[in-house]
Design a protein around this motif. Structure first.
Motif, short mmCIF file in Angstrom:
data_model
loop_
_atom_site.label_atom_id
_atom_site.label_comp_id
_atom_site.label_asym_id
_atom_site.label_seq_id
_atom_site.Cartn_x
_atom_site.Cartn_y
_atom_site.Cartn_z
N ASP A 243 1.27 12.28 -9.29
CA ASP A 243 0.18 13.27 -9.15
C ASP A 243 0.71 14.66 -8.81
OD1 ASP A 243 -2.43 13.69 -9.47
OD2 ASP A 243 -3.08 12.90 -7.52
N ILE B 100 2.50 1.79 -3.42
CA ILE B 100 1.55 2.33 -4.40
C ILE B 100 1.29 3.80 -4.13
CG2 ILE B 100 -0.84 2.20 -5.22
CD1 ILE B 100 -0.70 -0.83 -4.44
N LYS B 101 1.12 4.10 -2.83
CA LYS B 101 0.84 5.50 -2.47
C LYS B 101 1.99 6.40 -2.90
CE LYS B 101 0.10 8.34 1.44
NZ LYS B 101 0.86 8.25 2.68
N ASN B 102 3.22 5.98 -2.59
CA ASN B 102 4.38 6.80 -2.97
C ASN B 102 4.46 7.00 -4.48
OD1 ASN B 102 5.08 6.99 -0.32
ND2 ASN B 102 6.64 5.37 -0.40
N ASP C 117 -9.02 1.58 -0.74
CA ASP C 117 -7.68 1.00 -0.91
C ASP C 117 -6.83 1.59 -2.04
OD1 ASP C 117 -8.00 -0.79 1.23
OD2 ASP C 117 -9.23 -2.09 -0.04
N PHE C 118 -7.39 2.47 -2.87
CA PHE C 118 -6.59 2.99 -3.99
C PHE C 118 -6.58 4.51 -4.02
CE2 PHE C 118 -8.00 -1.21 -5.24
CZ PHE C 118 -6.84 -1.78 -5.73
N PRO C 119 -5.40 5.10 -4.27
CA PRO C 119 -5.33 6.55 -4.42
C PRO C 119 -6.23 7.02 -5.55
CG PRO C 119 -3.12 5.59 -4.32
CD PRO C 119 -4.08 4.46 -4.42
N GLU C 120 -6.71 8.23 -5.44
CA GLU C 120 -7.67 8.77 -6.40
C GLU C 120 -7.13 8.77 -7.84
OE1 GLU C 120 -9.63 12.42 -5.33
OE2 GLU C 120 -9.95 12.96 -7.43
N CYS D 69 1.98 6.96 -6.62
CA CYS D 69 0.91 7.86 -7.07
C CYS D 69 1.19 9.31 -6.66
CB CYS D 69 -0.44 7.40 -6.53
SG CYS D 69 -0.99 5.88 -7.32
N VAL D 70 1.76 9.49 -5.47
CA VAL D 70 2.07 10.86 -5.03
C VAL D 70 3.03 11.51 -6.02
CG1 VAL D 70 3.34 12.17 -3.27
CG2 VAL D 70 1.56 10.53 -2.59
N LYS E 60 0.84 -1.21 0.00
CA LYS E 60 0.00 0.00 0.00
C LYS E 60 0.87 1.25 0.00
CE LYS E 60 -4.65 -0.58 1.65
NZ LYS E 60 -5.25 -1.35 2.73
N THR E 61 1.92 1.21 0.82
CA THR E 61 2.81 2.38 0.89
C THR E 61 3.52 2.59 -0.43
OG1 THR E 61 3.18 1.68 3.16
CG2 THR E 61 4.62 3.42 2.31
#
Ligand code: FAD
Length: 673
Positions: free
Chosen positions: A554, A546-548, A592-595, A550-551, A543-544
Motif C-alpha cells: 500500500d 499480513i499487516k506488514n 481483522d483485515f487491512p483496508e 499490506c503496508v 496478523k502481523t
C-alpha cells in the motif's frame, strides 16, 4: 479513379471461427478498438466441431457464458470400448469415466460449433461494439519492419475486399439434399484467391486498414500464413474422415454413450451422442484415398457411403436413420506451423498453425485456447499495461502445446485406425489393451488441464528458455532494469502448480457465507490477481505478517501503486483476493483485515467480494480448500495468477521484493495521469 477509404484499428482479426471469436472476446473485455472479418456470408448453423473440454468450459465460465453451453449440451459421462471377441464379433470390453473424476468442476460436453459461435456473438454485443464483418477478406498485407518496436505505430497495412452476398455464400454440394459441410471442408479447394481475383476492379469494394496488431484465425488454409511465407511441418499422410450427424434407429445398446468401436476387418468408428437426440458418427474412410495432387475425390463421398461404412463396423447390430442433420468429410494431416508470429505483430492461431484428426475432439478447443492465451497479452500491450516482450511467450507457450497435441494425435490415430490384434502373436494388429491404456493416459491431456507453461517472464519457475524446445528467447521472470531473476516457491502450495491453471475448490464469502468455486471469482476481465492465502488470521503472528505485507503493497511508490494508473481504483490492474483458514464466525472483515484487502469507495462503501474463508458451508459441505491446494493452514502463502488463470508466481508474505520483481518484468510503469 475511386478513392479507397483508409482507417486505423488497433487489432485486426481475420477469420471468425472459434479462434477468431475467442480473440474478439478478449478484445471486447479489454476495451480494444478491434475489427473481426470473415470471408463467409453467414455463421455456422450446425455441424462441424462439437466436443468441449473441461478447460474450455472453465474459460467460458470466466467470460460468463458456460452456463448456456452446460444447459444446452449433451453431457458425456461414460466411454465404452467395443472390440472383437475371439469369435470376431464386437462386444463391449470396457467402461471408463469420460472425464477423469475430480479434475474440474465441469465434465466434457458436446454442442455444435454454431451454438458456441452464438454465445461469443452475444458476448461481443454485451461488452463492446465489435461485430463480425462478414463477406470481407484481406487481399494484401504489408508490415513496415522499421516501426514494429514502436508502441504507438501502426506498422501493418491490409487491403480489404468486401464481397457481394453471392460471392460470400458458396454453393453446397449437390450430392445430397441434406445440409453438408463440404463447402467449408478442406476437401474443397480453397477459394480465397478466386474470391480476391473476382472482386478486384469492382468499385467501392476495397478499403485500407492500418493496424497495430493482426491475428490470422483463418483456418487450415490460412491466407495470413501464406502471406508470411510460414511453413507447416509434419506428417505427409492425410486421413479422410466422414462425419454423419443423425438421429439413429439402432439396436446397438451403447448409442447414448461415447464409444470407440474397432471391428475385426471393417475399420473403426467413434460414436458421439449429442444434443436433440442426435448422434455423431466419425468414420475413417479407408477406401477413399488422396490422388497424386494430395486431394481426395469428394464426389465419391455421400451420406450413404458413410452410413454403409458405419453399418459394416457396427455389425451384427443394425443402424440406419430417417433424419440426417448434417454431414461432411474432411482430410487431415498432422502438422504444426514453424512460426506462430511475425515480428510479434502478426500472429497465427488455431487451425492456421496446427491441424490434426478429430478423434479426441481437440480441434476447436486447442484453437480457442491459443486465442485465449494470446488475446489478453495483445489487449494489455495495446493498452500500455504490459510490456511488448510478453508477446513472445505466445509462441513459446502455444507451440509446445500444438506439438504435444500432434504427438498425442499421432499415437492415438495409429491405435484407433489399426485392425485389432487377433492374439498376442498378431504383430500387425493393434493391442486393445494398449488402446485402452493410451485412452486413459490421453484423457488427462484431452481435458485441456495438463497444459504446463514453461519458465518465462510470465511464469517464475526453474528452467531456461532452452527448455521451451524451440529456441524462442523468452527470458525467465526477472526485473527488466536490474536483471534480477525470481523463482517462485512451489513447495508453499503443492497443488497449485507454477505454469498450470489454478485448480478450483469451494470457499465461502466471509461477508455473507455463500459458497463459491474459487474459479468463479477469476473472471476474464484482463486483471492479474494476487491470491493471498492469509492462513490463520486469528493468530497474532499471522496478523502481523499480513499487516506488514499490506503496508508494503500500500506504500507510496509500491509496485501496486506504480503499476496502477493514479486515476483508477487500486484493484484495476492487479486484484487482491484473500482466502483465510480461521473459523468464519471468529473473524470480522473490518476488524481483522487491512483496508487494502477490502478497499473502500466513497460511492459504494467497502468491497465485500474480496475476502473468502475455507470453512464449512450450510448446504454444500466443507471443501477443505487449503488441504486440497496443498497450502499450510497456519502460515498461508501468496499466489499470482495471470489474467488467463495460469499460475505465475508463488511466495511467502515476506518475499515482497520477489513479487515486485515478477511484476517489474511484466508490467509497464503507469505514467502519471
Ligand atoms: P476455422 O473454424 O476453420 O475458422 C476459420 C474462419 O476463417 C472461417 O470462418 C473462414 O470462413 C474464415 N476464413 C478463412 N480464410 C479467410 C480469409 N482469407 N479471409 C477471411 N476469412 C477467412 N473438429 C472437431 O474437434 N470435431 C469435429 O467434428 C470437427 N469437424 C470439422 C468439420 C469440418 C468440415 C472442418 C473444416 C473442421 C472440423 N473440425 C472438427 C475442426 C475444427 O472445426 C477446427 O479445428 C476449428 O474450427 C478450428 O478453429 P479456427 O477458428 O482455427 O478455424
Amino acid at each position: 479513379g475511386v478513392v479507397v477509404p483508409e482507417s486505423n484499428c488497433d487489432v485486426l482479426i481475420v477469420g471468425a471461427g472459434p479462434a477468431g471469436m475467442m480473440m474478439a472476446a478478449w478484445m471486447a473485455r479489454c476495451g480494444i478498438n478491434a475489427r473481426i472479418i470473415d470471408k463467409r456470408g453467414t455463421k455456422i448453423f450446425n455441424g462441424q466441431a462439437d466436443g468441449l473440454q473441461c478447460r474450455s468450459l472453465e474459460i467460458f465460465d470466466s467470460f460468463g457464458f458456460a452456463d448456456r453451453a452446460w444447459k444446452e449440451s449433451n453431457h458425456m459421462l461414460e466411454m465404452c470400448m467395443w472390440n472383437p471377441g475371439l469369435d470376431g464379433v464386437i462386444r463391449r470390453s470396457d467402461r471408463l469415466p469420460d472425464t477423469i473424476p475430480g479434475i474440474s468442476r465441469f465434465t466434457q460436453i458436446v454442442l455444435h460449433q454454431g451454438r458456441i459461435e452464438r454465445f461469443f456473438l452475444d458476448h461481443l454485443k454485451k461488452y463492446s461494439k465489435i461485430e463480425v464483418e462478414r463477406g470481407v477478406l484481406p487481399e494484401s498485407l504489408e508490415i513496415d519492419t522499421s516501426k514494429v518496436e514502436d508502441n504507438f505505430a501502426y506498422p501493418i497495412t491490409v487491403k480489404l475486399r468486401h464481397l457481394t452476398d453471392e460471392e460470400a455464400t458458396p454453393e453446397q454440394s449437390k450430392a445430397s439434399k441434406v445440409e453438408d459441410g463440404l463447402f467449408r471442408s478442406n476437401l474443397a479447394a480453397d477459394d480465397t484467391d478466386d474470391l480476391i481475383r473476382k472482386s478486384r476492379g469492382k468499385e467501392g469494394t476495397a478499403e485500407i486498414v492500418r493496424a497495430k496488431y493482426m491475428v490470422g484465425c483463418d483456418g487450415a488454409h490460412s491466407w495470413t500464413r501464406r502471406q508470411l511465407g510460414f511453413e507447416m511441418e509434419g506428417e505427409a499422410t492425410d486421413y479422410i474422415w466422414g462425419v454423419l450427424d443423425i438421429i439413429p434407429i439402432t439396436d446397438f445398446p451403447d448409442i447414448r454413450m461415447r464409444c470407440a468401436i474397432h471391428s475385426a476387418e471393417s475399420g473403426s468408428m467413434m460414436v458421439i451422442p449429442r444434443e436433440n437426440k442426435l448422434v455423431r458418427l466419425y468414420i475413417q474412410l479407408t477406401e477413399i484415398t488422396p490422388d497424386a495432387t494430395g486431394r481426395a475425390d469428394r464426389s465419391k463421398i455421400t451420406p450413404e457411403t458413410i452410413l454403409k461404412a458405419a453399418q459394416k463396423i457396427i455389425s451384427p447390430y443394425k443402424i440406419s436413420y430417417e433424419y440426417c442433420d448434417w454431414w461432411t468429410a474432411y482430410q487431415i494431416g498432422q502438422r504444426v506451423g514453424t512460426q506462430f508470429d511475425a515480428h510479434t505483430r502478426v500472429f497465427l492461431a488455431g487451425d492456421a498453425v496446427h491441424t490434426h484428426s478429430p478423434k479426441a475432439g481437440q480441434g476447436m478447443n486447442v484453437s480457442m485456447q491459443d486465442a485465449y492465451n494470446l488475446g489478453w497479452k495483445i489487449g494489455l500491450v495495446v493498452k500500455g499495461i504490459v510490456q511488448r516482450s510478453v508477446l513472445k511467450t505466445y509462441q513459446s507457450e502455444r507451440r509446445r502445446v500444438a506439438q504435444d497435441l500432434i504427438e498425442f494425435d499421432h499415437r492415438f490415430s495409429r491405435l484407433f485406425s489399426g485392425r485389432p490384434a487377433k492374439d498376442v502373436m498378431d504383430e500387425s494388429g493393434v493391442s486393445m489393451a494398449e488402446f485402452k491404456e493410451a485412452f486413459v493416459k490421453g484423457n488427462m491431456f484431452a481435458s485441456g488441464l495438463s497444459v504446463d507453461y514453461g519458465a518465462s517472464m510470465l511464469v517464475a519457475k526453474q528452467g531456461s528458455s532452452a527448455e521451451q524446445g524451440d529456441g524462442t528467447d523468452v527470458s525467465t521472470a526477472h526485473n527488466s532494469l536490474t536483471g534480477k531473476q525470481v523463482v517462485g516457491k512451489q513447495e508453499l502450495s503443492t497443488n497449485i502448480k507454477l505454469g498450470m491453471r489454478m485448480p478450483s475448490f469451494k470457499v465461502l464469502n466471509q461477508s455473507d457465507a455463500r459458497p463459491w468455486h474459487l474459479q468463479e471469482l477469476l473472471k476474464s476481465d484482463s486483471r492479474f490477481r494476487i491470491i493471498l492465502f492469509a492462513g490463520n488470521v486469528t493468530s497474532a503472528t499471522q496478523k502481523t505478517r499480513i499487516k506488514n505485507f499490506c503496508v508494503k503493497l500500500d506504500a507510496q511508490g509500491s509496485f501496486l501503486r506504480r503499476f496502477t494508473p493514479a486515476s483508477c481504483p487500486i484493484d484495476s490492474v492487479i486484484e487482491i483476493l484473500t482466502l483465510h483458514s480461521a473459523k468464519r464466525c471468529d473473524v470480522e472483515i473490518l476488524r481483522d483485515f487491512p483496508e487494502l484487502l477490502h478497499p473502500f469507495d466513497k460511492q459504494v462503501g467497502w468491497d465485500y467480494n474480496k475476502i473468502y474463508v475455507d470453512d464449512e458451508s450450510y448446504h454444500e459441505g466443507d471443501n477443505h480448500a487449503y488441504e486440497n491446494y496443498g497450502v499450510d493452514k497456519e502460515r498461508g502463502c501468496v499466489v499470482v495468477l495471470r489474467p488467463d488463470q495460469y499460475v505465475g508466481y508463488i511466495g511467502d508474505f515476506e518475499d515482497v521484493e520477489d513479487l515486485e520483481t515478477y511484476f517489474d518484468g511484466v508490467l509497464v510503469k503507469a505514467t502519471k495521469s
